[in-house]
Each structure stands twice: as structure tokens, then as C-alpha cells.
Design a protein around this motif. Structure first.
Motif, short mmCIF file in Angstrom:
data_model
loop_
_atom_site.label_atom_id
_atom_site.label_comp_id
_atom_site.label_asym_id
_atom_site.label_seq_id
_atom_site.Cartn_x
_atom_site.Cartn_y
_atom_site.Cartn_z
N VAL A 174 0.83 -1.21 0.00
CA VAL A 174 0.00 0.00 0.00
C VAL A 174 0.86 1.26 0.00
O VAL A 174 0.63 2.18 -0.78
CB VAL A 174 -0.96 0.01 1.21
N TYR A 175 1.86 1.29 0.86
CA TYR A 175 2.65 2.51 1.03
C TYR A 175 3.91 2.54 0.18
O TYR A 175 4.72 3.46 0.30
CB TYR A 175 3.02 2.68 2.51
N THR A 176 4.09 1.55 -0.68
CA THR A 176 5.26 1.54 -1.55
C THR A 176 5.24 2.74 -2.49
O THR A 176 4.17 3.20 -2.92
CB THR A 176 5.30 0.23 -2.38
N ASP A 177 6.41 3.26 -2.81
CA ASP A 177 6.51 4.44 -3.67
C ASP A 177 6.84 3.99 -5.09
O ASP A 177 7.96 4.14 -5.58
CB ASP A 177 7.58 5.39 -3.14
N GLU A 178 5.85 3.38 -5.77
CA GLU A 178 6.10 2.91 -7.14
C GLU A 178 6.32 4.10 -8.07
O GLU A 178 5.69 5.15 -7.91
CB GLU A 178 4.94 2.03 -7.65
N GLU A 179 7.20 3.92 -9.04
CA GLU A 179 7.55 5.00 -9.96
C GLU A 179 6.97 4.79 -11.35
O GLU A 179 7.01 5.69 -12.18
CB GLU A 179 9.07 5.14 -10.05
N ASP A 180 6.44 3.60 -11.62
CA ASP A 180 5.91 3.30 -12.95
C ASP A 180 4.43 3.63 -13.00
O ASP A 180 3.68 3.29 -12.09
CB ASP A 180 6.10 1.82 -13.28
#
Length: 557
Positions: free
Chosen positions: A115-121
Motif C-alpha cells: 500500500v505505502y510503496t513508492d512505485e515510480e511506474d
């Protein structure tokens, strides 16, 4: 007050321990801003979205078919044993091992990872979802290309440089745990996107690509507001992120986290279920990720059932259609297991329910269950059973189709009936991915509920529920095959919902209110017919009695 809280906690703990010890039959304890991004052609674009979703499902089904044929010869004996074990046997049920309780720390770990991951894609709905601010992260997700190919085979669109810079600054603030600044930067990015600064070659971009970029920004705002302990704001943005891109599983999982923060566990469970399904549908292959989503879904179900005191549930596995006599046995079993909830018992007649511990999408269809509900309040149980038999749902506070209630009567209806029914409806949907009668039924339920909130002058809640309904409707084409009639209904519902948010349509003109009026007329006609037949039987009985009396009188004389 402390004594009351302690008693309530003891009751909850007692119910939780009973749930854990039950057999397999039992559940374990177990768009104003959107309009800016989509433009006036949103309703027209919906048909394109439906067709592309169907193509995606067809491709995924073909992949599953090939994998299934490969495993079929190896697993024939295992499947035969499984079918024999899961066939309904009400006379002799085996007692399985109770599911373990999922500790709070595990939930927090799942949320930190998914949930809190900072995905960049940016996950594009129909094109290859790899537009990254770092080459490394693009490489990590290159394997996903096989599952999400663009319709024309074109490369992913390049986002606007100014927007890309703003997103990088927002991500930097997020990673530094400066969540207010991150939220501000993502809001700025959303504003740029709404003004057309989304893709470098704006004239060549499709509405779906712009929607996917806006959805990416919305879902990042969800994570920010969850960190800022503002779950209502997070929930609003989660609805919008799903409306803009229903295919991205994290949108649904973040919606689940927002529901969880608001103690709305049944709705959180449904969002997690959809997240797990869309993860598989869009080519997700990591078993660990799917397992974590299922654990989250299971945890939400546990909380939903253990916190609820007005009704209880029982799930029964089945392979073939269950006949009436078997359903009666199920009711008897429920009464023995849940003696406090026997005022009214019924089994969902059209529900094919799925539980997280047996939901294997690769082996479609997964193990299915019948859901039996028991209530403390007989009136609520009867209403829900009557509504569950409808093709198109209604949520009515009217006793007759042409006599709308006053404000006081509507408030009384909500206090005595409405607010007791909504939690049950939400729970039923927490394990019911699709609907066999009407694909749009979940969205229609929510829109009826929104209309009721509007009549109660609860405008902010009404707006949030309408956005939730739109998110449900946007997801429908990914969950099941829909007919042309359902597709047309879906378009009409979405268009009316958007008009309602903008104040451009009266309550009487809504599609869902027309559906409700037709349902009320049907109820009225059925009631008149029942009363007529009942009176006819009474008249016939009276005539027979009078005739017998005359015959007896004549015989005596």
C-alpha cells in the motif's frame, strides 16, 4: 461506561472464538475532479474500455487454459479427491483445522509492502504500463509487457516533462516522509494533468492514457493521506483512482486500506478481493504478492464478522447445484451452530461466494460457497431475503410507488431499517465477486443508498457514495462478461452519476430511481394480487361453509 465496553469486548471475543472453532461451513474469524480528467466524452469512452477489458480477459483466459491443460493430466486424481471432499454433505461434516488469526503486525507489514510503496511506474490501463522516472524500475517490470499489450502495439506514451519533474519532487518528499509536502506536490501534478499537461504529444494521446496518468497521481495521494491519518480524503481519492484506471490492483488495495482506517471492514474485504483478482488478470505472477493480498482480504473478513452483532454467517462449499431439501438442512445446521441468530435464516439464492483461503484464479472457477445468514431482527432478514431475489436491486424507503415519504418518515426509515441493512449488504458483497442476475447490481445498490442520503441532506456522504458507486461500475467489465444490455445500463448509470455530482440532473430523472420505481410498482402489483387471491380463497371457504350448513339444515328437516 467501562463496564459496558468490557461486556461488549467480552461478547466480541466470545464470538471470535466460536467462529475459529466452527467447521468448514463457517466463515473464519476470520466525479467533479474525474470529469476534468476524462472530459465530456467519458460515457462514450466507457464502451471502448469495456471492449478492451473483454479482450484482456479473453487473453488471460487463453493463457490459463494452456496452463490448465498442461497440469490437467498431473492433477486429475487430486481434483477428483477435492471434488469429493467439497461436495455438500450435511449429514456428516468433517471438522477442519481453524484458520489462524492474522496478527496486527502482519497487516502492517502487508500495507508497508503493497500500500505505502513508492512505485515510480505509471500503470496504463490498456498500453504497456512502463513509464518510469528511473531506468532500473522500468527493467524490473518489463516482464509484465506480455500481459498488457497496447491495442495497436504502440509504445507507452511519454509524459509531459513539467509533470514528470513535479512527480519526482513529490516522490522525493514522500520517501523523506514529508507527507504534507508530498500531498501538495501530487495535488499540483493533478492540476497540471487536468490542464492538459499530461503527455508530450497531447494531440496523439488517448483519453485512456490521460486517465491512467491522473489515476497514478490520485493513488499516490491516497498513500499520502493515509500517512497523514486523513482516511476520508484518502477514500475519496481512492474512488477516483479506480474510476480512472480500474485495472491497477494497487488502486483497489489502497481503497481497502482507507476502508480499514474507517472501520468499514466488509468494504475493505471486497476491495482486497478485487485487488487480488485484478492482479492476476493484468498478468501478476508473483505468488508472494497474491498471498499477501489474500491474507489482507482474510483479515478484513475476520474483523467484519467478529465486530458484527446483529447477524451471523455460515459458508457451505458446494460443487453442483444445491436443491431445496439440502438448503433446509443447511438452515438446520446454522440454527444449531448459531442459536442466537435464528429469528430469520436464509441462504443467498444467487450468490456464488469465494473465500480467500481457496481463491485460486488460475484454476477458474475457484471453489465456491453458499452463504447462509441468520439475524436477530426478523424484519431486517425478511427485507434482505426479498431484495436478494430481484434481478435489479432497490433500496426503498417508500411503501407505495406514488407516495414519497416526508423528511421525518425518511429519517425514521433510516434509523429503523436503512442503517441496519447497509452493513449486511456490504458483507454479502465481501465474498461475492460477480453477480449472475445483473452485472451492475452493486453499483445500483450504492446509487440507491446515495439517493437516500441526499433526501436526508447528508450531501458530503452522498457525494462519496456516488464516487464509490462509479468505482464499482468502472470495474465491472474486468470482473465478468457483460451483455449489450448491461453495457448500455452501465453507461447510463455512469453518465447519470457524473451529472448528479455536477448538479445537472434532478433526483427523479436518475436511471436508478426509475429502476426503483419499477420495482416498487412490481411489489405493489404482487401485493394486490396476493391480497386478491387471499380474499378469493377466504370467500370460497365461506361459500363452502355456507353451502354445507344449508345442506345440513335441509337434511335435519
Amino acid at each position: 461506561m467501562d463496564g459496558k465496553n468490557e461486556a461488549s469486548q467480552q461478547t466480541r471475543n466470545s464470538k471470535k472464538s466460536k467462529v475459529a472453532a466452527n467447521e468448514l461451513n463457517d466463515i473464519s474469524e476470520a466525479r467533479q475532479e474525474v470529469k476534468k480528467h476524462l472530459g465530456d466524452g467519458a460515457a462514450k469512452n466507457k464502451m471502448g474500455r469495456i471492449k478492451m477489458a473483454e479482450k484482456k480477459k479473453e487473453k488471460q483466459s487463453n493463457d490459463v487454459g494452456r496452463a490448465s491443460r498442461k497440469r490437467k493430466s498431473e492433477n486429475n486424481e487430486k481434483l477428483a479427491v477435492k471434488e469429493e471432499e467439497t461436495t455438500l454433505q450435511t449429514d456428516n461434516q468433517s471438522i477442519p483445522t481453524p484458520l489462524p488469526h492474522i496478527p496486527l503486525k502482519s497487516l502492517m507489514d502487508i500495507e508497508m509492502e503493497l500500500v505505502y510503496t513508492d512505485e515510480e511506474d505509471i500503470s496504463f490501463e490498456f498500453a504497456e504500463p512502463v513509464v518510469s522516472t528511473s531506468t532500473q524500475s522500468a527493467c524490473r517490470r518489463s516482464k509484465k509487457a506480455d500481459a498488457l499489450n497496447a491495442p495497436t502495439g504502440s509504445a507507452s506514451p511519454q509524459i509531459d516533462k513539467q509533470l514528470q519533474m513535479t512527480l519526482r519532487e513529490a516522490s522525493t518528499c514522500y520517501r523523506q516522509k514529508n507527507y504534507p509536502a508530498a500531498a501538495e506536490q501530487f495535488s499540483t501534478a493533478l492540476e497540471l494533468c487536468s490542464k492538459g499537461a499530461a503527455i508530450d504529444s497531447g494531440f496523439e494521446s488517448s483519453p485512456e492514457d490521460i486517465s491512467s496518468i491522473a489515476s497514478f497521481i490520485e493513488t499516490k495521494l491516497v498513500a499520502c493521506y493515509l500517512k497523514l491519518k486523513k482516511p476520508d480524503d484518502a477514500l475519496n481519492h481512492s474512488h477516483r483512482s479506480i474510476i480512472l484506471n480500474p485495472a491497477y490492483f494497487r488502486n483497489h488495495l489502497r481503497q481497502a486500506a482507507a476502508f480499514k482506517c474507517l472501520d468499514r471492514y466488509s468494504e475493505a474485504a471486497r476491495s482486497a478481493m478485487i485487488a487480488d483478482y485484478t492482479y492476476w488478470l493484468t498478468g501478476g505472477t508473483e505468488q508472494r504478492t497474491s498471498k499477501l493480498i489474500k491474507l489482507y482480504w482474510q483479515a478484513m473478513l475476520e474483523e467484519a464478522i467478529t465486530r458484527e452483532e446483529s447477524f451471523s454467517v455460515m459458508y457451505t462449499p458446494f460443487v453442483t447445484e444445491v436443491k431445496a431439501d439440502k438448503k433446509n438442512k443447511i438452515k438446520d445446521m446454522f440454527a444449531k451452530k448459531h442459536p442466537d441468530y435464528v429469528e430469520h435464516i436464509y441462504t443467498d439464492p444467487h450468490g456464488l461466494h469465494i473465500l480467500p483461503q481457496t481463491a485460486e484464479w488460475l484454476s477458474l472457477p475457484p471453489q465456491q460457497y453458499l452463504l447462509t445468514l441468520g439475524f436477530r431482527n426478523k424484519h431486517i432478514g425478511k427485507i434482505l431475503e426479498r431484495w436478494s431475489s430481484r434481478k435489479l436491486p432497490i433500496f426503498s424507503d417508500q411503501k407505495a410507488p406514488f407516495t414519497p415519504l416526508t423528511m421525518e418518515e425518511t429519517q425514521r426509515y433510516w434509523d429503523n431499517t436503512g442503517k441496519k441493512i447497509v452493513p449486511v449488504m456490504n458483507f454479502i458483497r465481501s465474498t461475492k465477486l460477480t453477480d449472475r442476475l445483473c452485472a451492475c447490481s452493486r453499483g445500483i445498490e450504492k446509487l440507491h443508498y446515495a439517493s437516500l442520503l441526499g433526501r436526508l441532506q447528508r450531501v458530503e456522504e452522498q457525494s462519496q457514495v456516488i464516487n464509490q458507486a462509479m468505482a464499482e461500475l468502472a470495474t465491472v467489465p474486468y470482473l465478468q462478461d457483460i451483455s449489450k444490455q448491461d453495457a448500455k445500463l452501465l453507461q447510463s448509470l455512469m453518465a447519470d452519476a457524473m451529472d448528479t455530482l455536477e448538479g445537472r440532473r434532478s433526483d427523479k430523472g436518475h436511471v436508478w430511481n426509475k429502476i426503483q420505481k419499477i420495482g416498487l410498482i412490481e411489489d405493489y402489483l404482487y401485493q394486490v394480487e396476493d391480497n386478491y387471491l387471499k380474499n378469493k380463497r377466504l370467500r370460497t371457504t365461506r361459500k363452502e361453509k355456507m353451502k354445507m350448513k344449508r345442506i345440513q339444515s335441509m337434511q335435519q328437516h
